[in-house]
Design a protein around this motif. Structure first.
Motif, mmCIF file in Angstrom:
data_model
loop_
_atom_site.group_PDB
_atom_site.id
_atom_site.type_symbol
_atom_site.label_atom_id
_atom_site.label_comp_id
_atom_site.label_asym_id
_atom_site.label_seq_id
_atom_site.Cartn_x
_atom_site.Cartn_y
_atom_site.Cartn_z
ATOM 1 N N UNK A 232 56.137 -6.326 65.243
ATOM 2 C CA UNK A 232 56.189 -5.962 66.600
ATOM 3 C C UNK A 232 57.664 -5.188 66.903
ATOM 4 N N UNK A 233 57.774 -4.757 68.102
ATOM 5 C CA UNK A 233 58.793 -3.985 68.699
ATOM 6 C C UNK A 233 60.193 -4.907 68.470
ATOM 7 N N UNK A 234 59.919 -6.384 68.441
ATOM 8 C CA UNK A 234 61.156 -7.260 68.327
ATOM 9 C C UNK A 234 61.533 -7.412 66.849
ATOM 10 N N UNK A 235 60.818 -6.719 65.779
ATOM 11 C CA UNK A 235 61.017 -6.749 64.435
ATOM 12 C C UNK A 235 60.481 -8.309 63.914
ATOM 13 N N UNK A 236 59.692 -8.795 64.801
ATOM 14 C CA UNK A 236 59.041 -9.927 64.101
ATOM 15 C C UNK A 236 57.747 -9.744 63.470
ATOM 16 N N UNK A 237 57.687 -10.666 62.341
ATOM 17 C CA UNK A 237 56.372 -10.481 61.354
ATOM 18 C C UNK A 237 55.153 -11.173 62.062
#
Length: 411
Positions: A232-237
């Protein structure tokens, strides 16, 4: 006579697979891209809310979002529904064999289900009108118009852009009476999101340890393993789908994950910019194009990723090994002299900025308790033997003084 339709699909025959793997071993691609370079993405918004056409190279996908009021499930009475449906009818060579068609459709549908439903990117509680009675049911129809590889990225980009572009009617429920307002009476309401997931696909070959991002159909069919990462845009897998026969170590997967997180963030920013431009065009008015018509024809309503993001070529950050270029004119003895210096300068440069990666294989591993105790005992014995030897040397040290008076200590 039965004919296998897989032979008509690029990359399925044995000579093609050998040819693609030989090119991957030399870090070459047939469309001229680098292994870490992606194709340009183009978005086209239709006149209806939730109609989006996505073009990823020659791969073209059309997505349409609709909504309807229905009854909630008994397990979640205060949440709406999100349904995803994939249609591969536009791909001609997949119609020859029904099993290939169904296998690709189920794989793509399950990936989209995990990316958008299992990760709960849409706030389903906001779709509830009356608990246990009426909720909004959102349906997303993904139609594949042309398949030239990497349907995963094209479908997730199209689905996310369509959901962000979609607007649902306003509704009120009072005194057991349900009223749905038109767009003229009240403005339509956009969906609420908790996060924005986008997938990035990689291909891995046994002949080369370098993963290839955004593969074409020829590269995808000839690959030994395919890794699909959703961030996602929060760089979470959000999701990880890896399958194949090529052995992949932890460092390769983590390197792909770090590059995919960077690309996913840039793609979400691109979709937001494209939505803002489409909103400005809607406010200005004028003639509107449907998504399918704009996708087929060349017109100004196509929004390119490279143009909006101000980049000529979109590339995933390259590692230090890819940035190093060796001059062909250098002889072998000169190369042997240069290699040790280059190793000392570069070291583990690609992994120095990542905090999630494990320790390098070359680094010293921690010893086991038995080894640690054995090493401590050996070190203690060595120190004791050294101290005894030093004492013997001091005792046997001869006196080089000229007289006995000089040898005596002076108080």
């Amino acid at each position: 006579m039965f004919m296998n339709s897989n032979l008509f699909e690029p990359g399925k025959s044995k000579p093609e697979r050998n040819f693609v793997q030989l090119a991957a071993k030399q870090s070459q691609r047939f469309d001229g891209r680098r292994p870490n370079e992606c194709r340009d993405v183009e978005l086209t918004f239709g006149a209806d809310w939730g109609t989006v056409a996505v073009s990823l190279g020659a791969t073209k996908v059309l997505t349409h979002v609709t909504c309807d009021l229905g009854a909630p499930t008994t397990s979640r009475p205060n949440e709406g529904k999100l349904q995803l449906n994939v249609n591969l009818g536009g791909v001609a060579f997949l119609d020859e064999l029904q099993t290939t068609h169904d296998q690709r459709s189920l794989t793509l549908n399950s990936l989209l289900e995990r990316t958008f439903r299992s990760s709960r990117c849409v706030d389903l509680e906001s779709l509830c009108v009356a608990a246990e009675q009426h909720v909004w049911c959102i349906r997303v129809d993904i139609s594949v118009l042309n398949h030239d590889g990497n349907l995963y990225d094209a479908s997730t980009i199209a689905t996310l852009a369509a959901l962000m572009h979609f607007r649902r009617p306003d509704v009120t429920f009072a005194d057991d009476e349900l009223r749905i307002y038109t767009e003229k009476e009240r403005e339509f309401i956009p969906l609420l999101f908790l996060h924005y997931p986008v997938s990035v696909a990689y291909c891995i070959y046994k002949s080369s340890g370098q993963p290839i991002v955004d593969p074409t159909l020829l590269e995808e069919n000839a690959a030994d393993s395919v890794i699909v990462l959703s961030f996602n845009s929060y760089q979470e897998l959000c999701t990880l789908n890896a399958g194949g026969t090529a052995p992949t170590n932890v460092r390769t997967i983590m390197q792909c994950a770090r590059n995919a997180a960077t690309r996913a963030k840039s793609l979400v920013d691109y979709i937001r910019k494209a939505l803002s431009l489409d909103e400005e065009r809607r406010q200005q008015g004028g003639r509107r194009f449907q998504g399918l018509v704009a996708l087929i024809g060349e017109n100004q309503h196509k929004l390119s990723f490279n143009q909006l993001m101000g980049q000529q070529r979109q590339e995933v950050p390259a590692t230090a090994s890819e940035k190093m270029e060796v001059d062909v004119s250098i002889t072998k003895p000169e190369i042997e002299e240069i290699q040790p210096e280059a190793k000392q300068e570069t070291g583990d440069a690609p992994m120095d900025s990542s905090s999630w990666l494990p320790q390098d294989e070359d680094s010293q591993e921690l010893p086991t308790p038995s080894e640690a105790s054995a090493s401590k005992g050996a070190k203690g014995k060595q120190n004791r033997s050294k101290s005894k030897a030093n004492k013997k040397q001091l005792a046997k040290k001869p006196n080089h003084s000229d007289s006995e008076e000089e040898a005596k200590p002076v108080i």
